[in-house]
Design an enzyme around this catalytic site. Structure first.
Site, PDB file in Angstrom:
ATOM      1  N   TYR A 194       0.866  -1.179   0.000  1.00  0.00           N
ATOM      2  CA  TYR A 194       0.000   0.000   0.000  1.00  0.00           C
ATOM      3  C   TYR A 194       0.897   1.222   0.000  1.00  0.00           C
ATOM      4  CZ  TYR A 194      -3.424   3.434   1.731  1.00  0.00           C
ATOM      5  OH  TYR A 194      -4.245   4.538   1.889  1.00  0.00           O
ATOM      6  N   ASP A 214       9.338   2.698  -0.603  1.00  0.00           N
ATOM      7  CA  ASP A 214       8.327   3.366   0.220  1.00  0.00           C
ATOM      8  C   ASP A 214       8.672   3.035   1.673  1.00  0.00           C
ATOM      9  OD1 ASP A 214       6.184   4.039   1.788  1.00  0.00           O
ATOM     10  OD2 ASP A 214       4.658   3.177   0.465  1.00  0.00           O
ATOM     11  N   LYS A 245       5.054   9.685   8.473  1.00  0.00           N
ATOM     12  CA  LYS A 245       4.871   9.178   9.848  1.00  0.00           C
ATOM     13  C   LYS A 245       5.887   9.745  10.848  1.00  0.00           C
ATOM     14  CE  LYS A 245       2.358   5.118   8.256  1.00  0.00           C
ATOM     15  NZ  LYS A 245       0.954   5.156   8.569  1.00  0.00           N
TER      16      LYS A 245
HETATM   17  N1  HOZ Z   1      -0.417   2.925   6.429  1.00  0.00           N
HETATM   18  C1  HOZ Z   1      -1.440   3.041   7.381  1.00  0.00           C
HETATM   19  C2  HOZ Z   1      -2.065   1.719   7.723  1.00  0.00           C
HETATM   20  N2  HOZ Z   1      -1.539   0.627   7.091  1.00  0.00           N
HETATM   21  C3  HOZ Z   1      -2.433   4.042   6.989  1.00  0.00           C
HETATM   22  C4  HOZ Z   1      -3.336   4.407   8.077  1.00  0.00           C
HETATM   23  C5  HOZ Z   1      -4.627   4.922   7.527  1.00  0.00           C
HETATM   24  O1  HOZ Z   1      -4.972   4.582   6.395  1.00  0.00           O
HETATM   25  O2  HOZ Z   1      -5.277   5.648   8.262  1.00  0.00           O
END
Ligand code: HOZ
Length: 442
Positions: free
Chosen positions: A145, A240, A268
């Site tokens: 993702y 990433d 983050k």
């Molecule tokens: N990368 C985060 C969770 N895998 C994203 C958190 C979100 O989408 O709020």
């Protein structure tokens, strides 16, 4: 856990005004059943909900809270920065300090551009890679993702996977056709993609340690292979590191595994809990960005002074040397925060594996440093197909058992857990005992 009365009332009201009642889908409990609690406050490794329930938190605001919540140094610098103005839209000294820190810590980053989220960072890095190489195709891996930009919401992990929409509606087929999706840890699939798309692939984007379909590690040599094949084919390698950056080592996964990508996406931790993103890498590639080059990217709040102040404090605290007696190299390797995270991670891993074994429940506990995931499956997990074998009903039971014991895990079998420096050996011990108890009752 006692009542959830106030949380439930807030959720009912939220549903009236906010789609699904949440501002990011991963926060609901749909995958595990029940309703989310609403946070009242958080400090160190603990979160308290609006009903007064206390939890040991392994979500850590999905990664940023590596020092725990409300770290006093971060709170102090944010307060001070706010007093000087919350946004300028004019260059400010903290942006320069942050950029210097990032370039100093992440070996492959020569220049960096700050933005507002990990999504922006990945979206912009892809555009930059396409502009630099003058090619359209990109390769990503299923289950990874990279935020919710159109061309990256294809076979995506995180909430997109959890809620069954890995290929989001609203992404035109014409956009998605430039995204080649391959299984992670499969070198032959990558070779075949390059063979079938000669001089067409701009970049491979990859989470070096994928953490959005649970957590699985790269097989030995796999990241080196990605580095070599991209180089040989004139494509860029984009790491990433929104989750892994400054978490798996001071210089992120690329330092831990000894790989030098062309571009890196960050977020983050560098915001210390405030909204932030960044992407950086080779100077010749970064200089294709406007105003120097033709690839456009911009942001009103980019380099925001509050986020910069918080992020700088976080990075400085993380890299505080253990002892003045250590030489410069060992200062980084032996630094207090990272050795502590490693130790806590190892304690959790051993404890969880022992608990599962004693309870005769098939659990694959994957861990890298302070990131982890428990899959309810007997076989090893190296990619999305393996992760999908995890028993969701068992995860639901486990999640709710842990929650009832005051331990908050991500409400999805496809999210990584995070440990902070504020967690203690006693917290981990309590977590493991709770897990043993919950698993025994499975
Ligand atoms: N990368 C985060 C969770 N895998 C994203 C958190 C979100 O989408 O709020």
């Amino acid at each position: 856990m006692s009542s959830q009365t106030r949380s439930n009332a807030l959720f009912a009201e939220a549903l009236k005004y906010i789609p699904g009642g949440v501002n990011s889908p991963v926060r609901v409990f749909r995958a595990v059943g029940g309703q989310p609690f609403f946070a009242q406050r958080a400090e160190g490794a603990r979160v308290w909900d609006v009903d007064g329930n206390e939890y040991i938190d392994y979500v850590c605001t999905w990664g940023p809270a590596i020092l725990g919540h409300a770290h006093p140094k971060i709170i102090a610098v944010v307060k001070a920065a706010a007093g000087r103005g919350t946004s300028f839209g004019i260059p400010n000294p903290l942006e320069v300090k942050m950029a210097r820190l990032i370039c100093g810590l992440v070996p492959s980053i020569q220049k960096v551009r700050l933005c507002n989220s990990g999504t922006e960072a990945c979206m912009s890095a892809i555009r930059l890679a396409r502009g630099f190489t003058r090619r359209d195709q990109i390769v990503k891996f299923d289950g990874c993702y990279h935020g919710h930009a159109d061309s990256l919401l294809v076979k995506a992990g995180s909430g997109a996977l959890t809620f069954g929409h890995p290929d989001s509606a609203g992404v035109p087929a014409d956009f998605a056709k430039h995204t080649i999706v391959l299984p992670f840890n499969d070198a032959d699939a990558v070779k075949a993609a390059f063979a079938a798309n000669k001089n067409g692939i701009a970049a491979i984007i990859v989470e070096p340690v994928p953490g959005n379909a649970g957590l699985y590690l790269p097989k030995p040599g796999y990241l080196e292979f990605l580095r070599e094949i991209t180089k040989a084919n004139g494509a860029l390698l984009i790491f990433d590191e929104v989750m892994t950056g400054f978490r798996l080592a001071p210089g992120g996964a690329q330092e831990r595994f000894g790989i030098s990508p062309d571009l890196t996406c960050l977020g983050k931790i560098i915001g210390g809990g405030l909204p932030v993103g960044a992407f950086g890498g080779r100077a010749d590639v970064m200089d294709c960005l406007a105003p120097v080059g033709p690839v456009y990217q911009a942001g009103t709040l980019s380099g925001n002074p509050l986020a910069m102040a918080a992020g700088i404090a976080a990075l400085e605290e993380l890299n505080r040397p253990k002892s003045k007696l250590q030489g410069p190299k060992s200062k980084r390797a032996m630094n207090d925060a990272y050795s502590r995270l490693e130790k806590l991670g190892a304690q959790l891993e051993t404890g969880m594996r022992d608990a599962a074994k004693a309870a005769h429940v098939p659990v694959r506990f994957n861990r890298c440093g302070s990131m982890f995931c428990a899959y309810f499956t007997a076989g090893p997990v190296w990619n999305l197909a393996d992760a999908m074998k995890s028993d969701r009903d068992r995860f639901k039971q486990f999640f709710h058992g842990m929650l009832a014991a005051g331990i908050y895990l991500a409400p999805s079998p496809f999210e990584a857990g995070f440990i902070s420096t504020a967690h203690t050996a006693a917290d981990i011990g309590r977590t493991v005992r709770a897990a043993a108890d919950v698993l025994r009752r499975h």
